[in-house]
Design a protein around this motif. Structure first.
Motif, PDB file in Angstrom:
ATOM      1  N   GLU A  28       4.621 -24.331 -44.166  1.00 56.92           N
ATOM      2  CA  GLU A  28       5.039 -25.155 -45.949  1.00 56.92           C
ATOM      3  C   GLU A  28       6.000 -25.871 -45.706  1.00 56.92           C
ATOM      4  OE1 GLU A  28       4.669 -22.235 -49.041  1.00 56.92           O
ATOM      5  OE2 GLU A  28       2.945 -22.344 -47.612  1.00 56.92           O
ATOM      6  N   GLU A  29       7.064 -24.573 -45.454  1.00 58.92           N
ATOM      7  CA  GLU A  29       8.247 -25.015 -45.949  1.00 58.92           C
ATOM      8  C   GLU A  29       8.847 -26.317 -45.358  1.00 58.92           C
ATOM      9  OE1 GLU A  29       8.152 -20.270 -45.714  1.00 58.92           O
ATOM     10  OE2 GLU A  29       7.230 -22.460 -44.754  1.00 58.92           O
ATOM     11  N   ARG A  30       8.157 -26.936 -44.521  1.00 55.48           N
ATOM     12  CA  ARG A  30       8.153 -28.562 -43.201  1.00 55.48           C
ATOM     13  C   ARG A  30       8.555 -29.466 -44.278  1.00 55.48           C
ATOM     14  NH1 ARG A  30       4.768 -30.351 -40.172  1.00 55.48           N
ATOM     15  NH2 ARG A  30       6.534 -32.073 -39.382  1.00 55.48           N
ATOM     16  N   LEU A  31       7.752 -29.720 -45.039  1.00 61.21           N
ATOM     17  CA  LEU A  31       7.294 -30.447 -46.478  1.00 61.21           C
ATOM     18  C   LEU A  31       8.639 -29.936 -48.000  1.00 61.21           C
ATOM     19  CD1 LEU A  31       6.172 -31.005 -44.558  1.00 61.21           C
ATOM     20  CD2 LEU A  31       4.414 -31.900 -46.286  1.00 61.21           C
ATOM     21  N   LEU A  32       8.680 -28.925 -48.280  1.00 64.62           N
ATOM     22  CA  LEU A  32       8.830 -28.085 -49.444  1.00 64.62           C
ATOM     23  C   LEU A  32      10.976 -28.873 -49.827  1.00 64.62           C
ATOM     24  CD1 LEU A  32       7.489 -24.766 -50.011  1.00 64.62           C
ATOM     25  CD2 LEU A  32       6.235 -26.690 -50.515  1.00 64.62           C
ATOM     26  N   TYR A  33      10.893 -29.074 -48.026  1.00 59.84           N
ATOM     27  CA  TYR A  33      12.769 -29.306 -48.721  1.00 59.84           C
ATOM     28  C   TYR A  33      12.392 -30.196 -48.520  1.00 59.84           C
ATOM     29  CZ  TYR A  33      14.418 -24.043 -47.426  1.00 59.84           C
ATOM     30  OH  TYR A  33      15.223 -23.143 -47.154  1.00 59.84           O
ATOM     31  N   THR A  34      11.497 -30.875 -47.937  1.00 62.10           N
ATOM     32  CA  THR A  34      12.014 -32.420 -48.050  1.00 62.10           C
ATOM     33  C   THR A  34      11.556 -32.976 -49.535  1.00 62.10           C
ATOM     34  OG1 THR A  34      10.660 -33.309 -45.842  1.00 62.10           O
ATOM     35  CG2 THR A  34      10.489 -34.951 -47.860  1.00 62.10           C
ATOM     36  N   MET A 250      16.162 -33.744 -27.720  1.00 67.26           N
ATOM     37  CA  MET A 250      17.261 -35.396 -28.346  1.00 67.26           C
ATOM     38  C   MET A 250      18.076 -35.150 -29.046  1.00 67.26           C
ATOM     39  SD  MET A 250      14.966 -36.508 -25.968  1.00 67.26           S
ATOM     40  CE  MET A 250      14.033 -38.052 -25.836  1.00 67.26           C
ATOM     41  N   ARG A 251      18.755 -36.339 -29.317  1.00 69.90           N
ATOM     42  CA  ARG A 251      19.384 -36.447 -30.339  1.00 69.90           C
ATOM     43  C   ARG A 251      19.919 -38.015 -31.274  1.00 69.90           C
ATOM     44  NH1 ARG A 251      24.592 -35.702 -25.518  1.00 69.90           N
ATOM     45  NH2 ARG A 251      23.866 -33.824 -25.196  1.00 69.90           N
ATOM     46  N   PHE A 252      18.416 -38.129 -32.036  1.00 69.26           N
ATOM     47  CA  PHE A 252      18.375 -38.525 -33.143  1.00 69.26           C
ATOM     48  C   PHE A 252      19.259 -38.483 -34.191  1.00 69.26           C
ATOM     49  CE2 PHE A 252      15.143 -42.000 -33.980  1.00 69.26           C
ATOM     50  CZ  PHE A 252      16.296 -43.284 -33.784  1.00 69.26           C
ATOM     51  N   SER A 253      19.239 -39.205 -35.496  1.00 72.64           N
ATOM     52  CA  SER A 253      19.935 -39.016 -36.627  1.00 72.64           C
ATOM     53  C   SER A 253      19.325 -39.374 -37.934  1.00 72.64           C
ATOM     54  CB  SER A 253      20.934 -38.969 -36.718  1.00 72.64           C
ATOM     55  OG  SER A 253      20.883 -40.198 -36.822  1.00 72.64           O
ATOM     56  N   VAL A 284      15.868 -36.864 -43.035  1.00 76.26           N
ATOM     57  CA  VAL A 284      15.356 -37.558 -42.317  1.00 76.26           C
ATOM     58  C   VAL A 284      14.336 -38.283 -42.993  1.00 76.26           C
ATOM     59  CG1 VAL A 284      13.753 -38.631 -40.088  1.00 76.26           C
ATOM     60  CG2 VAL A 284      15.743 -37.110 -40.160  1.00 76.26           C
ATOM     61  N   ASN A 285      13.583 -38.158 -44.143  1.00 70.92           N
ATOM     62  CA  ASN A 285      13.057 -38.400 -44.610  1.00 70.92           C
ATOM     63  C   ASN A 285      13.136 -39.398 -46.153  1.00 70.92           C
ATOM     64  OD1 ASN A 285       9.519 -37.154 -43.498  1.00 70.92           O
ATOM     65  ND2 ASN A 285      10.457 -35.532 -44.534  1.00 70.92           N
ATOM     66  N   VAL A 286      14.498 -38.741 -46.784  1.00 71.16           N
ATOM     67  CA  VAL A 286      14.642 -39.556 -47.644  1.00 71.16           C
ATOM     68  C   VAL A 286      15.250 -40.539 -47.120  1.00 71.16           C
ATOM     69  CG1 VAL A 286      17.276 -40.257 -49.382  1.00 71.16           C
ATOM     70  CG2 VAL A 286      15.715 -37.601 -48.770  1.00 71.16           C
ATOM     71  N   GLY A 287      16.035 -41.030 -45.847  1.00 73.40           N
ATOM     72  CA  GLY A 287      15.917 -41.744 -44.859  1.00 73.40           C
ATOM     73  C   GLY A 287      15.259 -43.281 -44.501  1.00 73.40           C
ATOM     74  N   ILE A 288      14.132 -42.908 -44.317  1.00 77.70           N
ATOM     75  CA  ILE A 288      12.777 -43.319 -44.361  1.00 77.70           C
ATOM     76  C   ILE A 288      12.187 -44.174 -45.454  1.00 77.70           C
ATOM     77  CG2 ILE A 288      10.627 -43.321 -43.255  1.00 77.70           C
ATOM     78  CD1 ILE A 288      11.463 -41.431 -41.081  1.00 77.70           C
ATOM     79  N   ILE A 289      12.313 -43.124 -46.678  1.00 74.99           N
ATOM     80  CA  ILE A 289      11.798 -43.952 -47.575  1.00 74.99           C
ATOM     81  C   ILE A 289      12.612 -44.938 -47.303  1.00 74.99           C
ATOM     82  CG2 ILE A 289      11.146 -43.498 -49.817  1.00 74.99           C
ATOM     83  CD1 ILE A 289      10.917 -39.833 -49.363  1.00 74.99           C
ATOM     84  N   TYR A 299      24.805 -43.882 -46.480  1.00 73.44           N
ATOM     85  CA  TYR A 299      24.582 -42.590 -46.873  1.00 73.44           C
ATOM     86  C   TYR A 299      24.125 -41.966 -46.841  1.00 73.44           C
ATOM     87  CZ  TYR A 299      28.210 -45.652 -49.525  1.00 73.44           C
ATOM     88  OH  TYR A 299      28.894 -46.968 -49.886  1.00 73.44           O
ATOM     89  N   VAL A 300      23.222 -41.512 -46.088  1.00 65.75           N
ATOM     90  CA  VAL A 300      22.032 -40.334 -45.749  1.00 65.75           C
ATOM     91  C   VAL A 300      22.594 -40.268 -44.403  1.00 65.75           C
ATOM     92  CG1 VAL A 300      20.270 -39.369 -45.623  1.00 65.75           C
ATOM     93  CG2 VAL A 300      19.736 -41.359 -46.946  1.00 65.75           C
ATOM     94  N   ARG A 301      23.370 -38.492 -44.541  1.00 61.75           N
ATOM     95  CA  ARG A 301      24.217 -37.451 -43.357  1.00 61.75           C
ATOM     96  C   ARG A 301      23.570 -36.123 -43.347  1.00 61.75           C
ATOM     97  NH1 ARG A 301      25.301 -42.115 -42.170  1.00 61.75           N
ATOM     98  NH2 ARG A 301      27.137 -43.136 -41.245  1.00 61.75           N
ATOM     99  N   GLU A 302      23.024 -35.975 -42.534  1.00 61.80           N
ATOM    100  CA  GLU A 302      23.284 -33.803 -42.631  1.00 61.80           C
ATOM    101  C   GLU A 302      24.211 -33.794 -42.708  1.00 61.80           C
ATOM    102  OE1 GLU A 302      20.825 -36.438 -39.340  1.00 61.80           O
ATOM    103  OE2 GLU A 302      22.304 -36.859 -39.863  1.00 61.80           O
TER     104      GLU A 302
END
Length: 437
Positions: A28-34, A250-253, A284-289, A299-302
């Motif tokens: 469940e933490e997969r979505l909670l952090y998002t 892989m190496r996606f961001s 990633v989810n914020v960037g997609i939204i 400005y979305v960066r890890e």
């Protein structure tokens, strides 16, 4: 007030009561952090971004897509039905015109779930995108649909469900199956005899960077979509291509995912995999939204992002260029290749072994399909497992011609439960009903 240029609906469902184990990557933490990141950034305060609540999909919605052995409720939990229902809610918001785009950020995932379901495999039990798509077709008409699957693992379940459907173009971009589960997803997996060419795979080499993913999008995926002209584009939005994911290479961001969605512009995105719970998913989810909403995502960066982490070698670049050219040329020659494939045959059969890694179960399938020039074709699968289960599943497609539908019902009537100890199933998409005996 900050305003989205495209209205977007969001559906969140973390599935608090479903987990394979407390420490499993799919938890469940997969979505909670998002959710925390979306709230912290004030995303839901932006005009034009709206949150929807999920509801439960019905058993009939599942049976429209799957043959669950012995039945749906013995295989799924309430969380599975809510995840599928959440995808339906997102899609209906688009079809009703309430929003322009929608993103279902839900779990459990689904793209490894095939037509026949003996249990869970690849963390998936039912295919939530397929359930959503067939719900839309039942209630909003027979849409021409393209699925672009960006999960790092090949979506073998979605491929199986749409193997015989020329109205559904399935494109999967994933890490090469020779190096990653489920070991499938190659160019020669081109579709069934009546939908040959409408299943495309782009198996990318390990350590593909941002450049490679975006090259494949521009030089293969988008040109194919331009040719196919879908009414709807669905993104199976797996996020395990990220450079921090613990089970892929892989190496996606986040920035790359945002750029991909900005160019692809899916009408509906549904979350699939992605297991870097803190280092990737919130960003990633914020960037997609933001990309789907037409907002600035630059400005979305890890926190640990640097260009070296998304770079790839010239060898990888050249390989991807050749792969995209070969795939696109095969797409353009699909009618010619289909004629070579069927060679005046009346039926085409294939045998497969399917491993349910979550269950530790092995299924042997023998599938037969009628070659038909009028519809997707009648098909049937004789399915046995190494635990003694034996079923016959018959599939009449949504666009079935009278001959294929009649032969499907005839096969059902003459098939004996004494031969198939765990049942004979007839999925009649025309009647929108699953018959059993």
């Amino acid at each position: 007030m900050y305003k989205a240029s495209r209205r977007i609906g969001l559906v969140f469902f973390p599935a608090f009561d479903w987990a394979i184990s407390p420490t499993h990557p799919e938890r469940e933490e997969r979505l909670l952090y998002t959710q925390d990141q979306v709230l912290e950034e004030g995303i839901l305060d932006i005009e034009g971004i709206r949150e929807y609540r999920p509801h439960l999909a019905a058993v009939a919605d599942v049976e429209r897509v799957h043959v669950c052995v012995p039945d749906v409720m013995s295989r799924v939990t309430e969380s599975h039905l809510i995840a599928a229902g959440g995808a339906i809610v997102a899609a209906e918001a688009v079809l009703k015109g309430e929003v322009d785009r929608a993103f279902a950020i839900v779990r459990p995932p689904g793209h490894h779930a095939m037509r026949i379901v003996h249990g869970a495999r690849g963390f998936c039990t039912i295919n939530i995108e397929a359930i959503m798509i067939e719900y839309l077709r039942r209630h909003y008409g027979n849409k021409r649909i393209a699925i672009v699957d960006t999960d790092c693992h090949h979506g073998d379940g979605s491929q199986d469900i749409y193997w015989h459907d020329p109205d559904t173009l399935y494109i999967s971009i994933h890490q090469d199956g020779r190096t990653l589960y489920p070991g499938t997803g190659f160019l020669n997996e081109f579709g069934g005899p009546n939908a040959f060419g409408y299943n495309l795979n782009l198996p990318l080499p390990p350590e593909t960077g941002e450049e490679g993913f975006l090259y494949a999008l521009e030089h293969c995926i988008l040109p194919v979509l331009d040719d196919f002209k879908p009414d709807l584009i669905i993104n199976s939005a797996g996020q395990d291509n990220h450079y921090t994911d613990p089970i892929t290479n892989m190496r996606f961001s986040a920035q790359g995912y945002a750029r991909l969605n900005d160019r692809l512009q899916p009408h509906i995105a549904v979350l699939e995999g992605g297991y870097s719970i803190e280092g990737a998913l919130p960003y990633v989810n914020v960037g997609i939204i933001l990309a789907m909403a037409g907002l600035d995502y630059t400005y979305v960066r890890e926190p640990d992002y640097n260009p070296a982490r998304v770079a790839q070698s010239p060898k990888v670049r050249d390989y991807i260029a050749r792969l995209c050219e070969e795939t696109y040329q095969a797409w353009r020659r699909r009618d010619e290749l289909r004629e070579e494939f069927i060679r005046d045959q009346k039926e085409i059969s294939r045998r497969r072994q399917i491993y349910y890694d979550t269950e530790g179960l092995l299924e042997n399938q023998e599938e037969t399909t009628l070659v038909c020039h009028a519809c997707g074709g009648l098909s049937w699968i004789d399915s046995r497992t190494d635990r003694g289960s034996h079923v016959l599943a018959i599939f009449i497609p949504r666009d079935a011609c009278p001959r294929c539908r009649e032969e499907g019902h005839n096969l059902f009537e003459r098939s004996s439960r004494q031969t198939y100890r765990d049942g004979v199933f007839l999925q009649d998409r025309v009647a929108d009903r699953l018959f059993t005996k």
